[in-house]
Enzyme design. Structure first.
Site, PDB file in Angstrom:
ATOM      1  N   LYS A  70     -17.969 -11.933   8.938  1.00  0.00           N
ATOM      2  CA  LYS A  70     -17.434 -10.953   7.978  1.00  0.00           C
ATOM      3  C   LYS A  70     -17.421 -11.593   6.594  1.00  0.00           C
ATOM      4  CE  LYS A  70     -13.393  -8.040   7.070  1.00  0.00           C
ATOM      5  NZ  LYS A  70     -12.452  -7.109   7.686  1.00  0.00           N
ATOM      6  N   SER A 111     -14.623  -5.221   2.057  1.00  0.00           N
ATOM      7  CA  SER A 111     -14.866  -4.499   0.796  1.00  0.00           C
ATOM      8  C   SER A 111     -14.281  -5.241  -0.401  1.00  0.00           C
ATOM      9  CB  SER A 111     -14.373  -3.056   0.879  1.00  0.00           C
ATOM     10  OG  SER A 111     -12.997  -2.956   1.149  1.00  0.00           O
ATOM     11  N   GLY A 112     -13.198  -5.967  -0.212  1.00  0.00           N
ATOM     12  CA  GLY A 112     -12.747  -6.937  -1.207  1.00  0.00           C
ATOM     13  C   GLY A 112     -12.309  -6.422  -2.572  1.00  0.00           C
ATOM     14  N   GLY A 113     -12.057  -5.113  -2.705  1.00  0.00           N
ATOM     15  CA  GLY A 113     -11.647  -4.593  -4.008  1.00  0.00           C
ATOM     16  C   GLY A 113     -12.718  -3.722  -4.653  1.00  0.00           C
ATOM     17  N   GLU A 161     -14.349 -14.880   9.012  1.00  0.00           N
ATOM     18  CA  GLU A 161     -14.313 -14.283   7.670  1.00  0.00           C
ATOM     19  C   GLU A 161     -14.026 -15.314   6.585  1.00  0.00           C
ATOM     20  OE1 GLU A 161     -11.450 -11.091   7.244  1.00  0.00           O
ATOM     21  OE2 GLU A 161     -11.971 -10.760   5.154  1.00  0.00           O
ATOM     22  N   ARG A 176      -9.639  -1.511   2.597  1.00  0.00           N
ATOM     23  CA  ARG A 176      -9.364  -0.572   1.508  1.00  0.00           C
ATOM     24  C   ARG A 176     -10.456   0.483   1.336  1.00  0.00           C
ATOM     25  NH1 ARG A 176      -8.184  -5.445  -2.430  1.00  0.00           N
ATOM     26  NH2 ARG A 176      -9.364  -6.436  -0.747  1.00  0.00           N
ATOM     27  N   ARG A 231       0.849  -1.210   0.000  1.00  0.00           N
ATOM     28  CA  ARG A 231       0.000   0.000   0.000  1.00  0.00           C
ATOM     29  C   ARG A 231       0.884   1.261   0.000  1.00  0.00           C
ATOM     30  NH1 ARG A 231      -3.358  -3.635  -0.538  1.00  0.00           N
ATOM     31  NH2 ARG A 231      -4.865  -4.315   1.022  1.00  0.00           N
TER      32      ARG A 231
HETATM   33  P1  13P Z   1     -10.875  -5.112   2.506  1.00  0.00           P
HETATM   34  O1  13P Z   1     -12.096  -4.345   2.973  1.00  0.00           O
HETATM   35  O2  13P Z   1      -9.824  -4.240   1.910  1.00  0.00           O
HETATM   36  O3  13P Z   1     -11.257  -6.294   1.668  1.00  0.00           O
HETATM   37  O4  13P Z   1     -10.184  -5.685   3.793  1.00  0.00           O
HETATM   38  C1  13P Z   1     -10.951  -6.191   4.804  1.00  0.00           C
HETATM   39  C2  13P Z   1     -10.205  -7.242   5.505  1.00  0.00           C
HETATM   40  O5  13P Z   1      -9.955  -7.152   6.690  1.00  0.00           O
HETATM   41  C3  13P Z   1      -9.804  -8.420   4.745  1.00  0.00           C
HETATM   42  O6  13P Z   1      -9.406  -9.424   5.603  1.00  0.00           O
END
Ligand code: 13P
Length: 352
Positions: free
Chosen positions: A231, A273-275, A189, A304, A45
């Protein structure tokens, strides 16, 4: 043999405590800031803003995020990485204490990453169970009251396999049981990745499989659902799909999938959010909450989608410290409105 009254009492107390921590994290319009990037990931990042990743620069960046004035109105929990949990503000207050004094529950990523699953090309299994009981005890002493473990599910022509879904679900369930034993709320998650050109229907099919395997494993491992946070990914088109589903379709498919699998005992669901872009992630969450009548808090646990605008505004420079904080504040506030189903896309252009 019946459990002793003392043991029963302790278990009940623990469950009440776990449930109230979960509610502090995602209740009352709040959500979670995922700031648990591993050192290699935060390095990537920082590369995007030409900033060297050192212990000092990582501390300063995280301090900028956590000390954002007013952010505690919208953020109920912050996921930290091991290094960050051991760091302090520039004034010498440990981050965990700083956050919890403001009502933001400190948490810790405890998995050690997704590794190739032997015998199953293209699939991964998340590691980190060995020694976890001892690590959780130490993290509790350092102030962590919740934890995170991420399973990674890839979509491809012939994957995921049923075996991969089950193996990851079992690891998540063993982790969750250990967390509850340590009086730590597990964020569970199972991430189905957006990578690929698959359709939203394919994502729904795989997410159904992942959540089905997960809740079966949680039951087998006797995890108390009142004391977890789920999650999940949203059900969404692959990032390279030619024909992308609309925000309304994403909201509808995601809710259909969650309603099919997530019992009402689960206090909160907080999406990754995953991208997705920051704006997409907010709009999708809002549409689901506008649909209303949900048995769980439906919130965010974005990495992100909360941090990218702040990182971009900061650019690694002290001169932009306030601008970075304003960018995080805006996203936290808009996602809190989305949690309440009160966000409008027109708010994006309003001043934060
Ligand atoms: P993102 O929202 O960037 O996908 O990250 C969340 C997260 O903690 C992934 O493990």
């Amino acid at each position: 043999m019946l459990p002793s009254p003392v043991l029963l009492e302790k278990t009940r107390m623990n469950l009440n405590e776990l449930n109230s921590v979960a509610n502090a994290m995602v209740g009352a319009g709040k959500g979670i800031l995922a700031a648990d990037e591993s050192t290699p990931t935060i390095g990537k990042r920082f590369d995007t803003i030409n900033t060297e990743s050192t212990e000092a620069s990582r501390q300063r960046y995280r301090e900028m995020l956590f000390t954002t004035p007013g952010v505690a109105d919208y953020i109920g929990g912050v996921i930290l990485y091991d290094e960050t949990l051991r760091q302090s503000t520039s004034d010498g207050v440990p981050f965990a204490k700083y956050l919890s004094d403001l009502g933001m529950v400190p948490g810790i990523k405890v998995d050690t990453g997704a590794k190739p699953l032997a015998g199953f090309p293209g699939e991964t299994i998340t590691e980190g169970l060995d020694g976890l009981r001892d690590r959780l005890a130490e993290y509790y002493d350092l102030g962590a009251r919740f934890a995170k473990w991420r399973a990674v599910i890839n979509i491809g022509a012939d994957i995921p396999s049923d075996f991969c879904l089950k193996a990851n679900a079992r690891a998540l369930a063993r982790y969750a049981a250990l967390c509850q034993e340590a009086n730590i709320v597990p964020i569970v998650e199972p991430e189905v990745l957006m990578d690929g050109d698959h359709s939203i229907e394919r994502c729904e099919e795989v997410t159904n499989g992942a959540l089905g395997a997960l809740f079966a494993a949680l039951a087998e491992h006797k995890v108390a659902l009142e004391g977890i946070i789920l999650k999940p990914n949203m059900v969404i088109s692959g990032s390279d799909a030619a024909d992308r589903a609309s925000p309304a379709e994403v909201a509808e498919a995601t809710l259909r999938c969650l309603k099919a699998h997530v019992p009402a005992e689960v206090p909160g669901i907080a999406f990754l959010s995953g991208g997705q872009t920051a704006e997409e992630a907010t709009e999708h969450l809002d549409l689901m909450n506008k649909a209303g009548d949900l048995p769980w808090e439906l919130s965010f646990s974005y990495g992100r989608a909360l941090q990218a605008p702040a990182l971009d505004a900061w650019q690694g420079s002290e001169d932009n410290y306030g601008a970075g904080q304003s960018a995080l504040f805006k996203r936290a506030k808009l996602n809190s409105l989305a949690h309440a189903g009160q966000y409008e896309t027109s708010m994006e252009s309003d001043a934060a």
